[in-house]
Design a protein around this motif. Structure first.
Motif, PDB file in Angstrom:
ATOM      1  N   ILE A  53       0.834  -1.208   0.000  1.00 58.50           N
ATOM      2  CA  ILE A  53       0.000   0.000   0.000  1.00 58.50           C
ATOM      3  C   ILE A  53       0.867   1.256   0.000  1.00 58.50           C
ATOM      4  O   ILE A  53       0.805   2.076  -0.909  1.00 58.50           O
ATOM      5  N   ASP A  74       1.731  -0.555  -4.782  1.00 54.73           N
ATOM      6  CA  ASP A  74       1.070  -1.302  -5.862  1.00 54.73           C
ATOM      7  C   ASP A  74       1.871  -2.491  -6.380  1.00 54.73           C
ATOM      8  O   ASP A  74       1.430  -3.163  -7.316  1.00 54.73           O
ATOM      9  N   THR A 134      -3.970  -4.186  -8.860  1.00 57.13           N
ATOM     10  CA  THR A 134      -3.980  -2.867  -8.218  1.00 57.13           C
ATOM     11  C   THR A 134      -5.377  -2.275  -8.203  1.00 57.13           C
ATOM     12  O   THR A 134      -5.856  -1.765  -7.186  1.00 57.13           O
ATOM     13  N   ARG A 138      -7.220  -1.618  -4.668  1.00 50.20           N
ATOM     14  CA  ARG A 138      -7.369  -0.197  -4.346  1.00 50.20           C
ATOM     15  C   ARG A 138      -8.843   0.215  -4.319  1.00 50.20           C
ATOM     16  O   ARG A 138      -9.289   0.932  -3.417  1.00 50.20           O
ATOM     17  N   HIS A 139      -9.589  -0.236  -5.324  1.00 46.70           N
ATOM     18  CA  HIS A 139     -10.976   0.211  -5.474  1.00 46.70           C
ATOM     19  C   HIS A 139     -11.913  -0.459  -4.472  1.00 46.70           C
ATOM     20  O   HIS A 139     -12.822   0.176  -3.932  1.00 46.70           O
ATOM     21  N   LEU A 142      -9.435  -1.372  -0.211  1.00 49.97           N
ATOM     22  CA  LEU A 142      -8.988  -0.222   0.576  1.00 49.97           C
ATOM     23  C   LEU A 142     -10.070   0.830   0.763  1.00 49.97           C
ATOM     24  O   LEU A 142      -9.940   1.705   1.608  1.00 49.97           O
ATOM     25  N   SER A 143     -11.138   0.753  -0.026  1.00 51.93           N
ATOM     26  CA  SER A 143     -12.179   1.783   0.078  1.00 51.93           C
ATOM     27  C   SER A 143     -13.337   1.343   0.973  1.00 51.93           C
ATOM     28  O   SER A 143     -14.316   2.071   1.124  1.00 51.93           O
TER      29      SER A 143
END
Length: 290
Positions: A53, A74, A134, A138-139, A142-143
């Motif tokens: 991260i 990433d 990634t 990420r989408h 982590l959200s």
């Protein structure tokens, strides 16, 4: 109770700090870590996908020709079952681990491709780069607040997509994804929609809905979207919000009770999600409706 994952338990004995963790059932666990100034050797009876991260530039892997670096945001490392890796961490960094049993990985492969993955073996990858991986972590990972049961559908969907991608691109089989044409049969769709409505207060997962439909998670997700024009996690969240709006407008329940009945384990998370989708907070809507 799921058997503890070796890599997870091993890190807890070192300098690593566990920032967050969630069990998603079916042999999958997510763990968010931070670590610094540590040396760790991992050899596990499960697969581990490590996603960097922040930082990681001063993370080194022991090789036959010495310590090699190549980490950074990433980048990812894939450590298959029974592979042994040794790491020297010389500066602070944060990362997410996805742990998966070999049994579950094979189950996913068999369900998607309808053939027995006798020779399925994951490739070891160190400091690798993949835009699709990634994007997914990420989408989705982590959200989302992992402790909110309302997000477990999103987390389980993303985890399954990641594992499917690993089988496709980083395994000994590298099968192409089968084409999925057409949506769910009308009676199956009605049953699934009714099941969702009856269980909105619970932490629904993709595996649970797929099992109810008698399909693999891969086929169910694609056929459901074909039928509704929404991914399962989007549809479930939409239904949570529809119920929440009706209860805010027309019931005397407290906002905390409404949050719980719609699958949210905290009123603040519920309020934030409600505002992002409805444009106003639940309390603002209730005041306006009175």
């Amino acid at each position: 109770m799921t058997k503890p994952y070796d890599a997870f338990e091993n890190l807890r004995k070192h300098n690593a700090h566990l920032d967050d963790s969630v069990q998603l059932g079916s042999g999958i666990q997510l763990a968010a870590w931070s670590n610094h100034f540590d040396r760790v050797t991992q050899c596990s009876d499960h697969h581990t996908l490590s996603l960097y991260i922040n930082n990681g530039y001063e993370t080194y892997q022991k090789t036959t020709s010495g310590w090699k670096s190549g980490g950074g945001p990433d980048r990812f490392c894939l450590m298959p079952e029974n592979s042994e890796t040794t790491w020297d961490i010389r500066n602070a960094f944060s990362f997410v681990h996805l742990y998966c049993t070999d049994e579950h990985l094979r189950h996913i492969a068999m369900q998607i491709w309808d053939r027995s993955p006798i020779n399925l073996q994951l490739d070891e990858k160190i400091f690798a780069d993949d835009p699709r991986i990634t994007q997914l972590y990420r989408h989705f990972l982590l959200s989302s607040d992992w402790q909110q049961s309302a997000n477990h559908m999103t987390l389980s969907t993303a985890s399954t997509l990641l594992l499917t991608h690993l089988v496709q691109h980083y395994s000994s089989v590298q099968w192409k994804l089968p084409a999925v044409r057409g949506g769910l049969a009308p009676v199956v769709l009605r049953n699934i929609q009714a099941y969702i409505e009856q269980h909105l207060s619970e932490p629904l997962t993709l595996a649970e809905l797929a099992l109810e439909a008698g399909l693999s998670e891969f086929h169910f997700a694609r056929m459901f979207k074909q039928s509704t024009q929404l991914a399962p996690h989007q549809y479930v969240m939409q239904r949570r919000m529809v119920r929440a709006e009706a209860l805010v407008r027309h019931s005397l329940l407290s906002l905390t009770d409404i949050a719980m009945s719609c699958g949210f384990s905290s009123a603040s998370h519920f309020s934030n999600r409600f505002k992002s989708m409805m444009g106003v907070t639940p309390s603002q809507l209730r005041s306006a409706a009175q």
